[in-house]
Design a protein around this motif. Structure first.
Motif, PDB file in Angstrom:
ATOM      1  N   THR A  68       0.840  -1.203   0.000  1.00  0.00           N
ATOM      2  CA  THR A  68       0.000   0.000   0.000  1.00  0.00           C
ATOM      3  C   THR A  68       0.869   1.244   0.000  1.00  0.00           C
ATOM      4  N   PRO A  91      -2.105   3.508   5.096  1.00  0.00           N
ATOM      5  CA  PRO A  91      -3.267   2.874   4.482  1.00  0.00           C
ATOM      6  C   PRO A  91      -4.385   2.539   5.465  1.00  0.00           C
ATOM      7  N   SER A 110      -5.390   5.719   1.106  1.00  0.00           N
ATOM      8  CA  SER A 110      -4.120   6.100   1.727  1.00  0.00           C
ATOM      9  C   SER A 110      -4.072   7.602   1.940  1.00  0.00           C
TER      10      SER A 110
END
Lengths: 302, 689
Positions: free
Chosen positions: B309, B313, B346
Motif C-alpha cells: 500500500t 493505508p 491512503s
C-alpha cells in the motif's frame, strides 16, 4: 417372367461378371428409359447392347458419332424422286428399335439435340411431317469419361433425358479368367437366339406400370428428393422428373424381383444410376457418392 | 458377452476429448503420466481396431496398483489437489480399457467432465476458460455420438448438436454464476509449495533485491479511483526491517510485547496507537482537502501475508482478515495462497501522534557492538557538523551520496565482513539495498531511530484499463527515520544517486541496463513498438478484468452486487430471481422446439417401426436409419443369430403391411406379437452369451 430371367442369365454369359449392370440395363428398358453407359473403350459396352437387342429380338442400329456428323445422318434425308416427282424420305438409322449411339459426346450439340429430341418425343419431324419411331424404342448411348479432347459434353438438361447412367468397369479376376479362356464374346452375342418376342417385352413393360407403390414408399421417395434439395450438397436438387424416373426404375426393379409392389430396397438399388448424373456437387465436380450419402441421411421409415 | 463397441463416428471425438481434457495436467504432472495416458489411449484405439484384445482382470489390477504407487512415489501422498488429480487422470486413462458396456462409456465421459473441471485448480486465465469450453464441446459431442449408435451418423453433426446445446446453456451458466450463493469449500485445498516463489522476503541482505530485478513476474495490479499518483510517489510499502546484524536486515520486534502493540485485526480489540490512527483517519476523511488515494489492489499469490500500500493505508469496506500494523502497513491473516484483492485508501498522515515508545526507539537504534568503524566515525562527524539537527543531517548524508562518486548498478561487487564500510568507502557501487542499508546505518550510528522499508517502487501504467502493473523487478528498498514532531519520515537514498530510477521508473532503467533477452522478457522491447504495446496492454487489461469480475466475484462482491439489484437479499428473493431468469431463458428455447415445422404425424405402422428400432438399440444393435428393412434383418441376424428367424418374420410382415397392395387389418397386432417374440429372443441371447 421366367423367360425374362432366362434372358438375364443368357446375357450374363456374354457380358461376364456384370450381373448387376445387366439387371439395371434391363430394368431401364422395362421402364421405357434410355441408357447412358459411361466407360472406357473395350469394357463391353457394345457387346452388352448387342446382346440386349438379340435377346429381346429387337432391330439394332449402331451409329458412331463424330464431330462432322449432321442431324440428317441420324434422322434421314428427303430425296427427290424424279420418277414419282416427289420427295421421299430415306430413313436414317434412328428408325430402329435399339439404337447404339457410340461416343455421343463427339458430335456437335446440334446433332446431339436432334437425337435427344427423337428420344424424348419418340417421333421424328422432318419437312413438317411427323413420323413415329418404331415401338419399342431404346437408345443406348456411350461416352468415354476420360478422353475429353474435342468433345461436346452433354449439358445437364440433356443428361436428364437418360433414365440411367451406368458404368461397367473392369471385370472381376474370375470373370476375366473365363473371358480370356472363351475368347471374344461379341461373336457369340450376335449369334444369340431371342428369348422374348417384342410383344412379350411390351407386355412386361405394361406390367411394370401396374407394380404397386404404397403411401409409405412414396413418402420415403419424397423425403429423399426433398433432402437432395435442402441439404446444400448439390448445386441443385433432384427434379420431379428425376423422382418419377426413380419410381419407374424401382417398379421395373421390383418386377425383375418378381414382386407386385415396390419396397425401399428397390429405390435404393436404382437411386445411384438414376440420380447421380443429374446432380452436381456444390463444391464443384461430379457428385460421386451422392446417392449413398442421400441414402444414409434419410430414414427409410419416417 | 459382447463387448461394447464405441460407434466409429464417436470414437475419435471420445479419444480426442479425453486426451485434451487431460492435456493441461499432463503439462504439469509427472513424466510417467505424460507417457502413460497417451499409451492407454493408443491401446484403446488398437482395441477398437481389433488389433488388441481387452486386457484381463490381472493386467488391470496390476496397472491400477502401478498407478497408485507412481502417485505415491511422485507426490508422497494420494491426497491433496496435485496428487488427487494425478491419480484421477491415471484412473481416467485406465477406465478406457474397461469399456465393456455402454454404461462404462457413460462413466468415462462423466469422469472426463470432472477431469476437465479440475483444470481450474491450476489454470484460471480467460484462455483456460475458452479451452475448457472447447473440450467440453468435444466431450458432449461424443456423448451425443454414443447415444446415436447408427453407423450412418457423422461426427460433424454430433459436434454441431453439442455446440448448440452448450451455447444454449451459456446464459443459464451466467445466471447461476451470478446468483447462486458462494459456499465456502468443505475442505481447504492445500497446494504443495512449488519451491520458493520470487518476491520480497522478510529479511534483506546486500544483493538480494537486485536479484529480484531478474524476474518479470507480476507482483500485483492496482486500479485507482481518480488520479493515479506520479511515478515518484508510487512507493508501495510492504515491510519494515528493524533488526540489523551487521549484514542482514530483518523484520523483527522485541520479545515479550503484547500482540495488540504491533498489529490489530478487526474485532480483536484495540490499542492506543491504533485508536490514534483511526481518530486521525476520521478527521482526515471529514476534510475533503486532504490528498487521498483510493485504489484496489489485486495481488498475485505470494505465499506471504504482506499487502502493498501507499503512505498510511486504511482498508475500505469490510476488512475481514486484514490487520493494521503499527508501522503503517496492512497484513493478511494467513498467507496469500491465491490471488487476493483488497481496497485501500491512503493518506499522507503525520505519524508523530502515534508516538515512539522507549522500546521502539531502542529497537530502531540498535547496532552491532563492533564493525564498520569508519562509517560510525563519518556519521559522528557529519552529525556534529550539522549541529545535531536530525533533518539537516539526513539531507547531508543524501548529499554525500550525491556528491561523492557513487554509482547505481544492478551488478554490485560482492561485499566482505564490514558491508557498510566497504560500500561507503571502497566499492561505492550498489543497488537500492546497499544505499538504504548504509543510510539507515549512518542514522542509527548518529543516534537517529531508523529502519528499512521494503516493497515496490513504481509500476507500469496500462492506459487501456488505467491501472498500474507492478512487477517483481520493481522491488525496492528505502529507509525511514524518526524526526521528533513529524514522526516517521521516508528518505530514499537511491533517489539521490539515480533520480531517473525513481522518476522515470524501473522499466526505463532496466531497458538501458539489461541485455537484449531480459529486455524482451520485461516487455521493454514491446513498449517501443506502439502497436505491440497497445496489444500487450489490451491483453493485460483483459486479464485484469477477468480477475476482477470473474475470479474476484467472491462472497462479499456477490453480496454487494445483489444488494444493489435486489435491495433486500433473502434466500426467497434469490430463489425467485433464479426461477424467473431460468424461465426467461428456457421459454424461448421451449417455444422454438414446440413450434418448429414438423412433417406429418407418424402412422401407427411407422410408430411400430420406431419401437422396433428402440428395441434393437436397447439390445445394443446399432442400425442406421438409412438401412431398408431387409438389410436391418440381416444386420440383426448377424449380431444375434438366435433372433434371426424372429426378425425375419417381423420384417416380412412389416413389408407386407407397409408396401404391399392389399394390407390386412390384423397386420399391426401381428407385428406387435412378433416384436414381443423378438424381444424375448434378444434378451435370452444377451443373458446366455
Amino acid at each position: 417372367m421366367q423367360k425374362l430371367h432366362d434372358a438375364l442369365e443368357r446375357v450374363g454369359k456374354v457380358v461376364l461378371g456384370k450381373d448387376e449392370q445387366i439387371r439395371l440395363a434391363v430394368a431401364c428398358m422395362l421402364a421405357r428409359g434410355h441408357l447412358l453407359i459411361e466407360d472406357l473403350p473395350g469394357m463391353g459396352k457394345t457387346t452388352l447392347a448387342h446382346a440386349l437387342s438379340r435377346i429381346f429380338s429387337l432391330d439394332y442400329q449402331r451409329v458412331q458419332f463424330t464431330s462432322d456428323m449432321l442431324p440428317a445422318d441420324i434422322l434421314g434425308v428427303s430425296v427427290f424422286d424424279p420418277d414419282s416427282r416427289r420427295f421421299e424420305l430415306r430413313k436414317g438409322p434412328v428408325f430402329t428399335q435399339l439404337l447404339l449411339a457410340d461416343e455421343i459426346n463427339r458430335a456437335t450439340p446440334k446433332t446431339q439435340s436432334a437425337l435427344l429430341e427423337a428420344m424424348e418425343e419418340r417421333q421424328v419431324t422432318q419437312d413438317g411431317e411427323s413420323r413415329p419411331l418404331p415401338q419399342p424404342f431404346f437408345v443406348v448411348a456411350t461416352q468415354n469419361p476420360l478422353d475429353q479432347g474435342g468433345t461436346f459434353p452433354l449439358p445437364e438438361s440433356q443428361l436428364d433425358r437418360f433414365l440411367m447412367r451406368i458404368s461397367l468397369g473392369y471385370p472381376a479376376p474370375e470373370a476375366e479368367m473365363s473371358l480370356l479362356r472363351a475368347g471374344d464374346l461379341r461373336e457369340r452375342a450376335l449369334d444369340m437366339s431371342p428369348a422374348l418376342t417384342v410383344a412379350e417385352l411390351m407386355a412386361l413393360m405394361a406390367e411394370v406400370e401396374q407394380v404397386h407403390a404404397s403411401e409409405d414408399l412414396l413418402d420415403y421417395l419424397q423425403r429423399l428428393l426433398e433432402h437432395s434439395r435442402g441439404c446444400g450438397w448439390f448445386t441443385a436438387g433432384l427434379s420431379p422428373r428425376a423422382g418419377l424416373g426413380v419410381l419407374r426404375a424401382a417398379r421395373a426393379w421390383a418386377l425383375l424381383d418378381k414382386r407386385k409392389y415396390v419396397i425401399p430396397e428397390d429405390i435404393q438399388a436404382v437411386l445411384k444410376p438414376v440420380c447421380e448424373h443429374r446432380l452436381q456437387s456444390a463444391s464443384g465436380g461430379t457428385a460421386g457418392g451422392a446417392a449413398s450419402r442421400l441414402l444414409e441421411a434419410v430414414p427409410v421409415v419416417r | 458377452m459382447r463387448v461394447y463397441q464405441v460407434p466409429q463416428h464417436a470414437f475419435l471425438l471420445l479419444v480426442g476429448g479425453a486426451l485434451l481434457a487431460a492435456a493441461p495436467h499432463l503439462l504439469l504432472g509427472p513424466p510417467w503420466l505424460r507417457i502413460l495416458l497417451p499409451l492407454l489411449l493408443l491401446a484403446r484405439v488398437l482395441i477398437q481396431r481389433g488389433r488388441l484384445a481387452m486386457p484381463g482382470r490381472m493386467v488391470r489390477v496390476v496397472l491400477l496398483a502401478g498407478v497408485v504407487l507412481g502417485t505415491l512415489y511422485t507426490h508422497g501422498t494420494v491426497l491433496g489437489p496435485e496428487a488427487g488429480t494425478c491419480l484421477l487422470i491415471a484412473a481416467f486413462g485406465l477406465k478406457t480399457l474397461e469399456m465393456f458396456r455402454l454404461r462404462d462409456a457413460y462413466v468415462l465421459l462423466v469422469l472426463g467432465y470432472f477431469v476437465l473441471a479440475t483444470t481450474f485448480l491450476f489454470y484460471q486465465s480467460p484462455l483456460a476458460a475458452l479451452y475448457v469450453f472447447v473440450v467440453m464441446v468435444l466431450l458432449t459431442a461424443s456423448l451425443v455420438g454414443i447415444n446415436r449408435p447408427e453407423t450412418g451418423a457423422r461426427s460433424r453433426t454430433h459436434l454441431r448438436l453439442a455446440s448448440v446445446m452448450l451455447l444454449q446453456a451459456l446464459p443459464l451458466m451466467v445466471l447461476l454464476f451470478v446468483l447462486v450463493p458462494r459456499i465456502a469449500p468443505l475442505w481447504a485445498l492445500e497446494f504443495q509449495s512449488e519451491g520458493a516463489r520470487t518476491g520480497m522476503s522478510d529479511s534483506m541482505a546486500p544483493g538480494e533485491v537486485s536479484r529480484l530485478t531478474e524476474s518479470t513476474e507480476l507482483a500485483f495490479r492496482v486500479e485507482f479511483e481518480g488520479a493515479v499518483p506520479s511515478p515518484a510517489e508510487r512507493y508501495w510499502r510492504g515491510m519494515t526491517y528493524s533488526l540489523f546484524d551487521g549484514r542482514r536486515w530483518s523484520q523483527a520486534s522485541p520479545g515479550g510485547l503484547p500482540r495488540p502493540d504491533l498489529v490489530i485485526f478487526p474485532g480483536q480489540g484495540t490499542a492506543p496507537w491504533h485508536e490514534q490512527l483511526q481518530a486521525q483517519h476520521a478527521a482526515m476523511a471529514d476534510t475533503d482537502a486532504a490528498p487521498v488515494y483510493r485504489y484496489r489492489v489485486v495481488q498475485e499469490a505470494s505465499r506471504r501475508p504482506w499487502l502493498y500500500t501507499l503512505a498510511v493505508p486504511f482498508v475500505r469496506g469490510p476488512a475481514r482478515g486484514i490487520g493494521q500494523v503499527r508501522d503503517f502497513r496492512l497484513v493478511k491473516e494467513g498467507d496469500i495462497e491465491q490471488r487476493f484483492a483488497y481496497s485501500v485508501e491512503s493518506y499522507p498522515l503525520l505519524t508523530a501522534a502515534v508516538g515512539l515508545p522507549d522500546w521502539e526507539r531502542d529497537f530502531n537504534l540498535a547496532l552491532p557492538e563492533l564493525g564498520n568503524p569508519r562509517s560510525r566515525q563519518l556519521a559522528q562527524r557529519l552529525f556534529d557538523a550539522e549541529g545535531g539537527d536530525v533533518e539537516a543531517y539526513a539531507l547531508r548524508v543524501l548529499a554525500h551520496f550525491r556528491q561523492e562518486p557513487f554509482y547505481y548498478t544492478l551488478e554490485p561487487p560482492l561485499l566482505g565482513g564490514n558491508t557498510v564500510d566497504e560500500f561507503l568507502f571502497d566499492t561505492r557501487r550498489g543497488f537500492c539495498e546497499h544505499y538504504a542499508s548504509a543510510f539507515a546505518f549512518m542514522m542509527r550510528a548518529a543516534g537517529v531511530p531508523a529502519r528499512i522499508v521494503a516493497g515496490y517502487q513504481g509500476g507500469e501504467l496500462n492506459p487501456v484499463g488505467n491501472h498500474l502493473r507492478v512487477h517483481q523487478y520493481h522491488a525496492h528498498a528505502w529507509a525511514e527515520i524518526w524526526i521528533d514532531g513529524q514522526g516517521w519520515v521516508e528518505f530514499d537514498p537511491t533517489g539521490a544517486v539515480a533520480p531517473e530510477r525513481i522518476e522515470r521508473g524501473m522499466d526505463r532503467f532496466l531497458g538501458r541496463e539489461m541485455g537484449a533477452l531480459q529486455n524482451l522478457l520485461s516487455g521493454a522491447a514491446f513498449s517501443r513498438n506502439p502497436l505491440l504495446a497497445r496489444l500487450r496492454n489490451s491483453i493485460d487489461y483483459l486479464q485484469f478484468s477477468w480477475q476482477k469480475w470473474v475470479l474476484g466475484y467472491d462472497e462479499s462482491s456477490q453480496m454487494a452486487f445483489l444488494e444493489r439489484w435486489l435491495k433486500d437479499v433473502s434466500p426467497l428473493r434469490i430463489g425467485l430471481v433464479l426461477l424467473i431468469g431460468t424461465v426467461a431463458i428456457l421459454l424461448p428455447v421451449a417455444l422454438w422446439v414446440l413450434l418448429r415445422r414438423r412433417g406429418p404425424p407418424r402412422s401407427p405402422l411407422q410408430r411400430e417401426y420406431r419401437a422396433l428400432r428402440k428395441q434393437l438399440l436397447r439390445s445394443n444393435i446399432a442400425v442406421s436409419e438409412g438401412l431398408p428393412p431387409r438389410a436391418v434383418s440381416e444386420t440383426v441376424a448377424r449380431a444375434c443369430p438366435a433372433a434371426a428367424d424372429a426378425i425375419r418374420a417381423w420384417v416380412s410382415q412389416y413389408e407386407q403391411a407397409a408396401y404391399a397392395e392389399h394390407a390386412d387389418a390384423q397386420a399391426l397386432q401381428r407385428l406387435r406379437r412378433l416384436r414381443r417374440a423378438l424381444r424375448w429372443r434378444l434378451r435370452r441371447s444377451a443373458l446366455s452369451g
